[in-house]
Write an enzyme that holds these catalytic residues in place. Structure first.
Site, PDB file in Angstrom:
ATOM      1  N   THR A 143      12.231  89.004  10.255  1.00 36.41           N
ATOM      2  CA  THR A 143      12.399  90.351   9.700  1.00 36.41           C
ATOM      3  C   THR A 143      13.338  90.357   8.503  1.00 36.41           C
ATOM      4  O   THR A 143      13.293  91.279   7.686  1.00 36.41           O
ATOM      5  CB  THR A 143      12.968  91.308  10.764  1.00 36.41           C
ATOM      6  OG1 THR A 143      14.105  90.687  11.370  1.00 36.41           O
ATOM      7  CG2 THR A 143      11.941  91.624  11.833  1.00 36.41           C
ATOM      8  N   ASP A 144      14.182  89.330   8.384  1.00 36.05           N
ATOM      9  CA  ASP A 144      15.238  89.410   7.367  1.00 36.05           C
ATOM     10  C   ASP A 144      14.678  89.400   5.957  1.00 36.05           C
ATOM     11  O   ASP A 144      15.117  90.161   5.096  1.00 36.05           O
ATOM     12  CB  ASP A 144      16.304  88.325   7.567  1.00 36.05           C
ATOM     13  CG  ASP A 144      15.781  86.907   7.554  1.00 36.05           C
ATOM     14  OD1 ASP A 144      14.553  86.701   7.627  1.00 36.05           O
ATOM     15  OD2 ASP A 144      16.618  85.979   7.474  1.00 36.05           O
TER      16      ASP A 144
ATOM     17  N   GLY B 288      16.711  70.601  13.492  1.00 37.54           N
ATOM     18  CA  GLY B 288      15.362  71.026  13.806  1.00 37.54           C
ATOM     19  C   GLY B 288      15.222  71.853  15.063  1.00 37.54           C
ATOM     20  O   GLY B 288      14.100  72.097  15.521  1.00 37.54           O
ATOM     21  N   ALA B 289      16.333  72.295  15.622  1.00 33.86           N
ATOM     22  CA  ALA B 289      16.277  73.058  16.870  1.00 33.86           C
ATOM     23  C   ALA B 289      16.360  74.566  16.646  1.00 33.86           C
ATOM     24  O   ALA B 289      16.406  75.332  17.597  1.00 33.86           O
ATOM     25  CB  ALA B 289      17.400  72.611  17.805  1.00 33.86           C
TER      26      ALA B 289
ATOM     27  N   SER C 281      19.989  76.637  12.734  1.00 31.23           N
ATOM     28  CA  SER C 281      20.360  76.733  11.325  1.00 31.23           C
ATOM     29  C   SER C 281      21.519  75.836  10.928  1.00 31.23           C
ATOM     30  O   SER C 281      22.555  76.278  10.456  1.00 31.23           O
ATOM     31  CB  SER C 281      20.660  78.180  10.927  1.00 31.23           C
ATOM     32  OG  SER C 281      20.519  78.293   9.527  1.00 31.23           O
ATOM     33  N   SER C 282      21.300  74.546  11.106  1.00 28.56           N
ATOM     34  CA  SER C 282      22.274  73.572  10.603  1.00 28.56           C
ATOM     35  C   SER C 282      22.399  73.664   9.093  1.00 28.56           C
ATOM     36  O   SER C 282      23.473  73.420   8.533  1.00 28.56           O
ATOM     37  CB  SER C 282      21.855  72.159  11.014  1.00 28.56           C
ATOM     38  OG  SER C 282      20.531  71.873  10.598  1.00 28.56           O
TER      39      SER C 282
ATOM     40  N   GLU D 163      19.382  77.678  -0.749  1.00 21.45           N
ATOM     41  CA  GLU D 163      18.216  77.347   0.070  1.00 21.45           C
ATOM     42  C   GLU D 163      16.917  77.638  -0.682  1.00 21.45           C
ATOM     43  O   GLU D 163      15.937  76.890  -0.605  1.00 21.45           O
ATOM     44  CB  GLU D 163      18.267  78.150   1.371  1.00 21.45           C
ATOM     45  CG  GLU D 163      17.328  77.647   2.424  1.00 21.45           C
ATOM     46  CD  GLU D 163      18.050  77.043   3.628  1.00 21.45           C
ATOM     47  OE1 GLU D 163      17.357  76.444   4.457  1.00 21.45           O
ATOM     48  OE2 GLU D 163      19.278  77.157   3.722  1.00 21.45           O
TER      49      GLU D 163
ATOM     50  N   ASP E 192      20.692  83.748   8.387  1.00 18.85           N
ATOM     51  CA  ASP E 192      21.380  82.544   8.836  1.00 18.85           C
ATOM     52  C   ASP E 192      22.740  82.410   8.170  1.00 18.85           C
ATOM     53  O   ASP E 192      23.748  82.125   8.818  1.00 18.85           O
ATOM     54  CB  ASP E 192      20.541  81.301   8.537  1.00 18.85           C
ATOM     55  CG  ASP E 192      19.263  81.255   9.359  1.00 18.85           C
ATOM     56  OD1 ASP E 192      19.109  82.093  10.268  1.00 18.85           O
ATOM     57  OD2 ASP E 192      18.425  80.381   9.086  1.00 18.85           O
TER      58      ASP E 192
ATOM     59  N   TYR F 194       6.663  79.114   6.520  1.00 12.06           N
ATOM     60  CA  TYR F 194       7.607  80.215   6.294  1.00 12.06           C
ATOM     61  C   TYR F 194       7.242  80.935   4.999  1.00 12.06           C
ATOM     62  O   TYR F 194       7.132  82.156   4.940  1.00 12.06           O
ATOM     63  CB  TYR F 194       9.004  79.609   6.212  1.00 12.06           C
ATOM     64  CG  TYR F 194      10.172  80.556   6.227  1.00 12.06           C
ATOM     65  CD1 TYR F 194      11.011  80.614   7.329  1.00 12.06           C
ATOM     66  CD2 TYR F 194      10.464  81.357   5.144  1.00 12.06           C
ATOM     67  CE1 TYR F 194      12.110  81.467   7.344  1.00 12.06           C
ATOM     68  CE2 TYR F 194      11.552  82.206   5.142  1.00 12.06           C
ATOM     69  CZ  TYR F 194      12.368  82.255   6.254  1.00 12.06           C
ATOM     70  OH  TYR F 194      13.449  83.107   6.256  1.00 12.06           O
TER      71      TYR F 194
END
Length: 388
Positions: A33-34, A117-118, A121-122, A155, A167, A218
């Site tokens: 939604t962001d 990858g989990a 948000s690393s 990003e 994030d 995405y």
């Protein structure tokens, strides 16, 4: 991790670093939604990236990552995208420069325990930690929202993921034992105490599927949402994003939209409505009702937005069978990563055993499980004097 990063920095660079702790994040509800200017409900968690960092008096930036024992360097002149993890660091430096801040050369060591990858948000933790560290060392006096914007721009332009701001916002604005309702259009936000910390644990279950499709898909989802807005502008003049529409309006105009575009738009508008309802339930201490909205969110992510995968769907189905689970859904960009589960504290061990056994029987591997707590956002943990 602080001791490890400090010792490695001293060994490599022979001086004392600043230590920055930069958390990963969860998102209770409000997925995808962001970037549609909608609502999200994230929190910072106790999984984190740690920086040991100091200025070096040159025009070169040197970064050593402990997770792969790799050092990469770049000049402050003419920074261009390239590389893998170093791209996030380059992007932050580049956008600080673009906004008129004089960045100076630095050395840093990076470590952490956010699983890659989990869906925690690393990448935002890497971006936010560096922004906080450079802001402290170079006295930029940036606001937290300015740092979040810089991370988002990094990003967009370096790894090339057209993410929303959730994030980076969560990484920099987290508050212990609170979730945050963020309006991704106005960037207004408010904290909601997560009053269930004693009775409920936030348990993340890793599908063990690395979300390699997430970046490309995405951007596809974002384009589909924008296509829907452009079509619906003929019926609803003046709309700027799906934020301006209700799910009822989407349903009324179904015949105007390509099938996939309709599904995407319907999901986003329904999810925005779920976030607002969830906040009302949390204010009234109605955990079961808030949890039901999480299950509904997963259904929408899987069937309408199509960003789940069989492993995530299976984990959500397992959670739905358990009376100790108030709510569960996939979390993050999708195509892998984790489910987020609100689990009764005294039943966490039973839940973990059940999920691991069932998942192992189905997929031949035991899922990693992370029992998390809600913590503060990115911050300077220790100054050079304290490290010494």
């Amino acid at each position: 991790m602080i001791a490890t990063a400090t010792a490695e920095f001293r060994k490599r660079f022979n001086r004392e670093p600043l230590i920055v702790s930069s958390p990963g994040r969860i998102n209770l509800i409000g997925e995808h939604t962001d970037y549609n200017e909608g609502f999200v409900l994230p929190a910072a968690i106790d999984k984190r990236i740690v920086y040991a960092i100091a200025l070096n008096g040159t025009d070169t930036c040197n970064a050593h990552a402990l997770f792969n024992d790799e050092t990469q360097s770049f000049s402050l002149e003419n920074i261009e995208p390239g590389g893998d993890w170093i791209n996030y660091i380059k992007g932050v430096v580049y956008h600080l420069q673009q906004q008129g801040h004089e960045v100076k050369g630095f050395d840093c060591v990076i470590t952490g325990d956010i699983p890659i990858g989990a869906g925690m948000s690393s990448s935002a933790a890497v971006e936010g930690g560096l922004a906080v560290g450079l802001d402290h060392l170079l006295h930029f006096n940036l606001s937290r929202m300015e740092m979040a914007r810089i991370g988002q721009l990094a990003e967009h332009t370096f790894p090339g993921v057209k993410c929303g701001i959730m994030d980076q916002f969560a990484n920099l604005h987290g508050r212990k034992d609170s979730v945050m309702l963020l309006d991704c259009r106005s960037l207004d936000y408010q904290y909601f105490p997560f009053r269930f910390s004693g009775e409920v644990k936030v348990v993340l279950v890793n599908s063990m599927v690395h979300h390699s499709l997430a970046s490309s898909e995405y951007n596809v989802r974002r384009a589909q949402c924008e296509e829907g807005v452009n079509i619906l502008r003929d019926v609803y003049p003046g709309i700027n994003s799906l934020r301006d529409l209700t799910s009822e309006q989407i349903i009324l105009q179904k015949q105007l939209l390509p099938a996939k575009v309709y599904d995407r738009c319907l999901y986003v508008t329904q999810e925005n409505e779920r976030v607002e309802k969830a906040c009302a339930h949390l204010q009234r201490n109605e955990l079961k009702e808030a949890g039901a909205l999480m299950f509904a969110s997963h259904e929408g992510l899987s069937k309408l937005y199509e960003v789940s995968c069989p492993e995530l769907d299976f984990l959500a189905q397992l959670a739905a069978q358990r009376p100790e689970v108030a709510g569960a859904r996939m979390m993050g960009g999708g195509f892998g990563g984790c489910t987020i589960n609100l689990v009764q504290t005294d039943k966490v061990a039973d839940f973990c055993d059940f999920v691991q056994e069932q998942f192992r029987q189905r997929y031949g591997v035991s899922p990693e499980i992370y029992i998390t707590s809600i913590e503060d956002g990115a911050k300077v943990q220790l100054t050079a004097e304290a490290v010494a």
